[in-house]
Write an enzyme that holds these catalytic residues in place. Structure first.
Site, PDB file in Angstrom:
ATOM      1  N   HIS A 177       2.387  21.399  13.035  1.00 34.51           N
ATOM      2  CA  HIS A 177       2.299  20.193  12.203  1.00 34.51           C
ATOM      3  C   HIS A 177       3.075  20.330  10.889  1.00 34.51           C
ATOM      4  CE1 HIS A 177      -1.219  21.979   9.952  1.00 34.51           C
ATOM      5  NE2 HIS A 177      -0.648  21.311   8.983  1.00 34.51           N
ATOM      6  N   ASP A 200      -3.915  19.687  18.808  1.00 34.51           N
ATOM      7  CA  ASP A 200      -4.061  20.690  19.863  1.00 34.51           C
ATOM      8  C   ASP A 200      -2.735  21.448  20.001  1.00 34.51           C
ATOM      9  OD1 ASP A 200      -5.623  21.978  21.644  1.00 34.51           O
ATOM     10  OD2 ASP A 200      -5.422  20.509  23.264  1.00 34.51           O
ATOM     11  N   SER A 230      -1.809  25.769   5.599  1.00 36.36           N
ATOM     12  CA  SER A 230      -1.439  25.520   6.992  1.00 36.36           C
ATOM     13  C   SER A 230      -0.372  26.463   7.494  1.00 36.36           C
ATOM     14  CB  SER A 230      -0.881  24.115   7.138  1.00 36.36           C
ATOM     15  OG  SER A 230      -1.934  23.251   7.332  1.00 36.36           O
ATOM     16  N   GLY A 231      -0.506  26.867   8.730  1.00 38.98           N
ATOM     17  CA  GLY A 231       0.485  27.756   9.330  1.00 38.98           C
ATOM     18  C   GLY A 231       0.241  29.204   8.961  1.00 38.98           C
TER      19      GLY A 231
END
Ligand code: ARG
Length: 463
Positions: free
Chosen positions: A270, A314, A412-413
């Site tokens: 994302h 997902d 994130s990540g």
């Protein structure tokens, strides 16, 4: 000296004839010349001053222009993509949108790509003892015997697992391995196959002649010098989490990531949504405790998991390949990918790191943060009072149901890691959560173990 003596000698004589100026008269005047001379010196000095001042002004103006230019470039870069051949700008969201907007389609060349895997990567390591296994359809997984195994075979197997660094193999007696593996099936390498892919170099065996199997370690991953918002975390030093990187777009920290080799970074899919698909704008900064927005490695590939579903988050995983490998050192080194079937119990101690927000509506942190959080089991996380049916098989939850400590925007990540068998393993990738650190809303992570097949295949297959 001589002149002075002359003058003194003349003075008494002259004093009696005051009105008879001798041609020598000017002499004292000449001596007084130094009195006149300050003028030219002052001129020289002021000239020097003017020159210095001009240089200073030029430097200051150049500085201002450079800074202004830098910010203007950044501003333009954040909004436009430059078509080099046709010398024109196009809006950034037209780059990598599937249409050729620059002549020659320059805007569609260096883009994020996708990769779906529906085959089984034919080589893996078991979680207990890292026993090498090979796969073939029909025969399933077979443990590799130490018979005829050489260091070159280890090198080849590690390459298939994405590593080129320090392969190291030992043999483990079959009597000492997990009971489920003791009775085979086994496979052994054929002679003269050192550089053939391991799964093609083996033949089936009912027993290992040597009585032992290969245990393999492929890189000096997951080891740190010392042992060691994120909301509710504490300051961290990069030496303790040297795989942590900052992914930056146009000089702005956008996501976290984790080095899994000297050239590959695991992050979240994302992070590349919307206008973030064009690769030339990304930099990967490694080895920093304090966020630095200059420099960093260039990126030559970003591969999103082909099953990534943005609506559900997902399969929220992506791999980044750096244009050139980083130098492995104390402040930048890879984390280990977990071995297969590493069954972590609910409550297992995990660590999440990143430069993300330190509160829900906060700002990114200048210093790397870390937080210790427990693993939450799937049942609890999928209960109606937590996330219900939003949790898929490819996700895992970690944090406290009472809230207070969590990853947040900007993390994130980034990596969720666990320490076992004296190494740190990458267990999760920061993916989503409702708010940050709220009660009954723990952090949700992409489950790396479920992605091993995809990760290994992408790394092995990317030219
Ligand atoms: N999606 C967020 C990001 O882009 C990370 C969310 C993690 N949230 C959480 N509560 N753990 O940075």
């Amino acid at each position: 000296m001589t002149q002075q003596n002359q003058t003194f000698a003349l003075l008494p004589e002259d004093s009696s004839k005051p009105l008879n100026p001798r041609p020598a008269g000017p002499r004292p005047g000449q001596r007084r010349k130094p009195m006149k001379s300050p003028k030219p010196q002052r001129e020289k000095g002021s000239k020097r001053k003017t020159v210095l001042l001009t240089i200073l002004i030029v430097i200051v103006i150049a500085g201002i222009l450079c800074t202004a230019g830098y910010f203007i470039k950044r501003l333009i870069d954040s909004k436009y993509f430059f078509c080099k051949r046709s010398v024109r700008f196009i809006p950034i969201d037209k780059a990598c949108d599937g249409n050729n907007d620059c002549t020659g389609g320059e805007d569609e060349i260096t883009c994020v790509s996708e990769f779906k895997v529906n085959t089984t990567h034919p080589v893996r390591l078991t979680s207990v003892q890292r026993i090498l296994q090979v796969y073939s359809p029909g025969l399933g997984w077979r443990s590799v015997c130490s018979d005829d195994w050489t260091p070159q075979h280890a090198q080849t197997a590690c390459k298939q697992l994405g590593y080129t660094n320090k392969p190291y193999s030992t043999s483990v007696q079959v009597v000492n391995i997990m009971s489920s593996l003791k009775s085979g099936p086994f496979a052994a390498v054929r002679a003269g196959t050192a550089s053939t892919p391991t799964h093609q170099a083996t033949t089936d065996r009912n027993v290992c002649k040597s009585g032992s199997v290969v245990s393999l370690t492929c890189s000096d991953c997951g080891e740190v010098v010392t042992k060691g918002r994120i909301v509710g975390g504490t300051d961290a030093a990069i030496e303790n989490w040297p795989w942590q990187v900052s992914l930056q777009q146009g000089g702005q920290h956008t996501c976290g990531g984790a080095l899994v080799s000297d050239r590959w970074v695991v992050t979240a899919a994302h992070c590349f949504s919307g206008s973030k698909k064009e690769l030339s704008r990304w930099r990967v900064v490694s080895g920093q405790t304090y966020m630095k927005t200059l420099g960093g490695s260039y990126v030559d590939r970003v591969i999103l998991n082909g099953d990534y579903n943005p609506a559900r988050n997902d399969y929220d995983i992506a791999l980044i390949r750096l244009s050139s490998p980083i130098t492995v050192r104390e402040t930048s080194k890879p984390v280990c990918l977990p071995p297969n079937a590493l069954d972590l119990a609910s409550g297992a101690s995990m660590v999440v790191t990143g430069w993300g927000y330190q509160e829900e509506d906060g700002d990114v942190s200048p210093t790397l943060q870390k937080a210790h959080i427990p693993l939450i089991d799937r049942k609890t996380c999928s209960s109606p009072s937590v996330y219900g049916s939003s949790i898929t098989k490819k996700m895992l939850c970690a944090g406290y149901l009472e809230g207070g400590v969590d990853a947040c925007q900007g993390d994130s990540g980034g990596p969720l890691v666990h320490f076992s068998s004296s190494r740190w393993n990458l267990i999760g990738v920061v993916s989503w959560g409702v708010g940050c650190a709220r009660e009954n809303r723990p952090g949700v992570y992409c489950k790396v173990e479920e992605m091993l097949n995809w990760i290994n295949t992408v790394i092995e297959k990317t030219p």
